[in-house]
Design an enzyme around this catalytic site. Sequence first.
Site, PDB file in Angstrom:
ATOM      1  N   CYS A  13       0.862  -1.172   0.000  1.00 10.58           N
ATOM      2  CA  CYS A  13       0.000   0.000   0.000  1.00 10.58           C
ATOM      3  C   CYS A  13       0.903   1.227   0.000  1.00 10.58           C
ATOM      4  O   CYS A  13       2.122   1.090  -0.061  1.00 10.58           O
ATOM      5  CB  CYS A  13      -0.995  -0.008   1.169  1.00 10.58           C
ATOM      6  SG  CYS A  13      -0.283   0.135   2.801  1.00 10.58           S
ATOM      7  N   CYS A  87      -1.926   1.487  -4.227  1.00 11.50           N
ATOM      8  CA  CYS A  87      -0.627   2.112  -4.527  1.00 11.50           C
ATOM      9  C   CYS A  87      -0.539   2.531  -5.990  1.00 11.50           C
ATOM     10  O   CYS A  87       0.500   3.003  -6.438  1.00 11.50           O
ATOM     11  CB  CYS A  87       0.540   1.206  -4.132  1.00 11.50           C
ATOM     12  SG  CYS A  87       0.651  -0.329  -5.043  1.00 11.50           S
ATOM     13  N   CYS A  91       3.706   0.239  -8.203  1.00 18.54           N
ATOM     14  CA  CYS A  91       4.186  -1.129  -8.056  1.00 18.54           C
ATOM     15  C   CYS A  91       4.699  -1.649  -9.405  1.00 18.54           C
ATOM     16  O   CYS A  91       3.948  -1.702 -10.373  1.00 18.54           O
ATOM     17  CB  CYS A  91       3.056  -2.022  -7.549  1.00 18.54           C
ATOM     18  SG  CYS A  91       3.588  -3.686  -7.138  1.00 18.54           S
TER      19      CYS A  91
END
Length: 139
Positions: A13, A87, A91
């Site tokens: 996150c 996120c 990522c």
Amino acid sequence: MNPSAAPSVLFVCVHNAGRSQMAAAFLTYFAPGRVQVRSAGSAPADQVNPAVVQAMREIGIDISAEIPKVLTADAVQSSDVVVTMGCGDACPCFPGTRYLDWPLDDPAGQDVEAVRPIRDTIEQRVRGLLADLGIEATP
């Protein structure tokens, strides 16, 4: 994923101070030693959210010693499953890695009353992930 090795799961996150910490704690609690568990954040906070620590403590899981960690490409690449929670595009994606996105409210700035339903949703999703991995949850 190597069938003889424990699967590796990474929870991500933004701040690694709430959602991903709770998810990692649940997975560790329900499958001790049977899953490699990590968590990280794209912009880690200085500490785990105190309301999250309190909400987890209420159900007997202590995460007060956890420290938010920065997300690295190595952590993603070495994971069998990467679970993202808000996120966005931070990522990195690698072939052969399974990605799941769990849209969950962010507990940042929330009190423990608001964190409890997020915690409970994460618990159910972690139980579902374990079932999907073919790993029985420890009661």
